[in-house]
Design an enzyme around this catalytic site. Structure first.
Site, PDB file in Angstrom:
ATOM      1  N   ASP A 289     -12.019 143.630  98.746  1.00  0.00           N
ATOM      2  CA  ASP A 289     -10.758 144.359  98.654  1.00  0.00           C
ATOM      3  C   ASP A 289      -9.691 143.583  97.882  1.00  0.00           C
ATOM      4  O   ASP A 289      -9.762 142.362  97.744  1.00  0.00           O
ATOM      5  CB  ASP A 289     -10.254 144.659 100.068  1.00  0.00           C
ATOM      6  CG  ASP A 289      -9.440 145.932 100.147  1.00  0.00           C
ATOM      7  OD1 ASP A 289      -9.036 146.462  99.098  1.00  0.00           O
ATOM      8  OD2 ASP A 289      -9.195 146.406 101.285  1.00  0.00           O
TER       9      ASP A 289
ATOM     10  N   GLU B 187      -6.936 156.758 103.749  1.00  0.00           N
ATOM     11  CA  GLU B 187      -6.163 155.682 104.369  1.00  0.00           C
ATOM     12  C   GLU B 187      -4.667 155.826 104.106  1.00  0.00           C
ATOM     13  O   GLU B 187      -3.846 155.319 104.875  1.00  0.00           O
ATOM     14  CB  GLU B 187      -6.652 154.327 103.871  1.00  0.00           C
ATOM     15  CG  GLU B 187      -6.380 154.061 102.408  1.00  0.00           C
ATOM     16  CD  GLU B 187      -6.819 152.666 101.975  1.00  0.00           C
ATOM     17  OE1 GLU B 187      -7.611 152.041 102.694  1.00  0.00           O
ATOM     18  OE2 GLU B 187      -6.355 152.209 100.909  1.00  0.00           O
TER      19      GLU B 187
END
Length: 653
Positions: free
Chosen positions: A389, A444
């Site tokens: 990420d 998200e």
């Protein structure tokens, strides 16, 4: 064909179906122009590459030789939206004095070109020029951030809009109905391409690249990024003998035709993993989105061994291949320092016993710094994959990191899911352990942004972002709200739109590693729904696009084995669609298991109905969708056993 006009030379190349015709002119510059179905959509546009030593490849070019050839193959991807892809193109290669060539290809799906250099030693590329000069001021879907924004609909010449920037792909909508997509493929050891409206030239987009980073510092959210503070004045330093990335322009007559255009895959380099049999697509039980909110359990939930054992049990009981351990399992800046609340060796042992793989989340630059030691430790534990990420850049350094990690992870038989990443560029064909990529404003955003992610966005991204490749949107919300009632909540997140729209995303969105975003206990309260959801495949044998319109609604059918799935989604406009079932095998009868928005889904988004009926290829179904709604059908062939029958003596097992 080759024509000489004065000192200029013109070459033409056509797609195999002759719908795309490209004219390449070599004069003081090298230009290309494109007609689709006899309409000129791209006027002569310049391409070149500037090196640090002052040479400009493509300026005052001198032709050494040219050659045409045709390729007709049938490809069999390791996994994808179809089991087979026809690879059919016409290619023109022009070699120039000065140690370079340009290769042009025309497919039925679109047109592409790339530079090829044969220069000694190392070269430094200052800039690459890729112009896109359109015949009109068409509408364009700009993506004005690297990877996670809404799309902005504008005109090509709207250079005053800020930021004047779009990451790729960009979708161009023409008045005649043709769709044009700009993207790239086979990007290695080189920065990604972006575009901007050209303020000096009407109806034109110009290509740009991130400059090479000179100085970076930790920054961004919790210092998870490496923020570029100073750059070099070049875009890439690379070997002089190489193929550069493909620049591509895809065409689709109707919106739905975008949904199975696989030009990005076709242009990517072939698989570099000799034995890829260990790469297993599948679903993932995800912890972060639902904030580990298990209910009705006899232990305190959170980052602890008991909680993750519950996730593993849930996965094992429902045929879910993986469990994701997101931020919190380790020190974010030391992957060898495991949280004292987690017994990692016990979790790995337990998961292995249950035949469930574990996927670990990592900050990219921590993993880069500790790559050898961390991968050795992960291999020792028996970790199945990594979720990496916060790259949030597309310069040469990050592109190189992604390939380097995939290469090293493949040696350890680990899959990799890139989040906080630029959009796919065909890397999953070359390194198929690149099992998924986020590069999208996904579910998200409903946790931490007051706009969240909307049904209009949900029916836009299949036609633009998903054209680039797999898309980790992470659907699966079980608490679903209409436009008026939805609110952003971080630890108890919800979706905009209906439950059936979340379900339909599992069919419409291509995600070989598909996450179930909500809590296991939320799904377990609805066992029929859970059973249906958990068994939707993540890779497909056939994809058939159906009636669809960008930003309004999307409908497609996909087949895996003998079973077909149908997925439909709408924006905030309620919609009733009649869907012919002529994609089913003629003469066969199917049981259709139908999940549809309930009559009150406009008020309570989680309202849905589940029905069954017998259908055949001559029948139609009606998808009656609420605002932000969806519709999902599984077709199971009647009279066909899903089991293998094996004879032993005179008994049947």
């Amino acid at each position: 064909a080759i024509a000489r006009i004065g000192f200029a030379k013109k070459f033409t190349i056509q797609s195999p179906d002759r719908k795309i015709s490209v004219t390449i002119e070599v004069d003081k510059n090298i230009t290309y122009g494109i007609a689709f179905k006899d309409s000129n959509y791209l006027l002569p546009s310049v391409i070149s590459m500037s090196l640090a030593d002052g040479r400009v490849l493509g300026q005052d070019p001198v032709i050494r030789k040219s050659s045409y050839h045709t390729v007709a193959n049938r490809l069999h991807p390791l996994y994808g939206i179809s089991k087979e892809i026809d690879e059919h193109y016409n290619e023109l290669r022009i070699d120039f004095k000065g140690g370079y060539a340009i290769v042009f290809r025309a497919y039925d799906e679109g047109f592409a070109w790339r530079f090829v250099t044969d220069l000694p030693g190392e070269i430094t590329v200052d800039a690459e020029r890729s112009d896109f000069r359109f015949a009109g001021n068409y509408a364009a879907y700009f993506h004005p951030a690297l990877s996670e924004s809404f799309y902005r609909v504008q005109k090509i010449s709207d250079s005053q809009l800020k930021p004047n920037y779009s990451s790729l792909p960009v979708l161009i909508k023409t008045p005649g109905g043709a769709n044009i997509l700009i993207h790239e493929s086979d990007v290695f050891n080189y920065p990604c391409l972006t575009v901007a409206a050209d303020g000096a030239n009407a109806n034109s987009l110009t290509g740009h690249h991130s400059l090479y980073p000179k100085r970076v510092v930790p920054g961004g959210h919790m210092n998870f990024n490496l923020v570029v503070k100073e750059t070099e004045n070049f875009i890439a330093r690379t070997t002089g003998r190489r193929n550069f990335p493909w620049r591509l322009i895809a065409f689709a007559e109707q919106d739905k035709d975008i949904l199975n255009n696989q030009l990005v895959y076709l242009l990517a380099s072939e698989n570099k993993i000799p034995d890829a049999s260990w790469i297993k697509p599948g679903k993932v039980a995800w912890d972060w989105w639902n904030a580990l909110n298990l209910s009705g359990v006899p232990f305190k939930t959170g980052f602890n061994t008991d909680t993750y054992k519950y996730y593993i049990d849930f996965a094992a009981a429902n045929g879910i291949a993986y469990v994701n351990l997101d931020e919190g399992w380790s020190d974010q800046f030391d992957l060898l320092k495991v949280s004292d609340k987690i017994d990692m060796e016990e979790l790995v042992r337990y998961a292995k016993q249950k035949k469930v793989g574990l996927v670990l989340w990592c900050v990219w630059w921590t993993l880069d710094k500790q790559m050898d030691a961390a991968l050795q430790q992960f291999e020792k534990w028996g970790i199945a994959g990594l979720k990496v990420d916060f790259m949030d850049r597309d310069d040469q350094v990050v592109v190189e990191f992604q390939e380097r990690l995939l290469k090293e992870a493949a040696k350890k038989k680990m899959i990799v899911n890139y989040h906080g990443a630029y959009h796919p560029t065909g890397m999953a064909r070359t390194w198929p352990n690149n099992i998924n990529v986020e590069g999208v404003r996904g579910l998200e955003w409903n946790k931490f942004n007051e706009e969240g992610t909307t049904p209009e966005h949900a029916v836009t991204i299949p036609f633009i972002r998903m054209f680039a490749g797999s898309m980790d949107y992470t659907p699966g919300a079980m608490n679903n709200f209409n436009q008026k009632d939805w609110r952003q909540v971080f630890d108890r997140p919800t979706s905009q739109g209906t439950r059936c729209q979340q379900l339909a995303m599992n069919v419409v969105y291509f995600a070989p590693l598909e996450m179930l975003a909500d809590a296991p206990t939320a799904y377990e309260k609805e066992p029929d729904y859970l059973q249906f959801l958990s068994r939707i495949p993540t890779v497909w044998d056939t994809t058939v696009p159906l009636n669809s319109k960008v930003a309004e609604y999307v409908t497609l059918a996909r087949r895996a084995g003998d079973d077909w799935y149908l997925g439909a989604m709408t924006n905030w406009t309620p919609r009733k669609l009649s869907i012919p079932l002529d994609f089913l095998e003629p003469g066969k009868r199917y049981e259709a298991e139908i999940y549809a928005d309930g009559i009150n889904a406009d008020k309570v988004g989680s309202d849905y109905t589940r029905t069954k009926k017998e259908v055949g290829s001559s029948d139609s179904l009606t998808a009656d969708m609420a605002p932000g709604g969806g519709y999902v059908v599984k077709f199971t062939r009647k009279g066909h056993s899903p089991y293998n029958i094996v004879m032993f003596g005179n008994s049947i097992t």
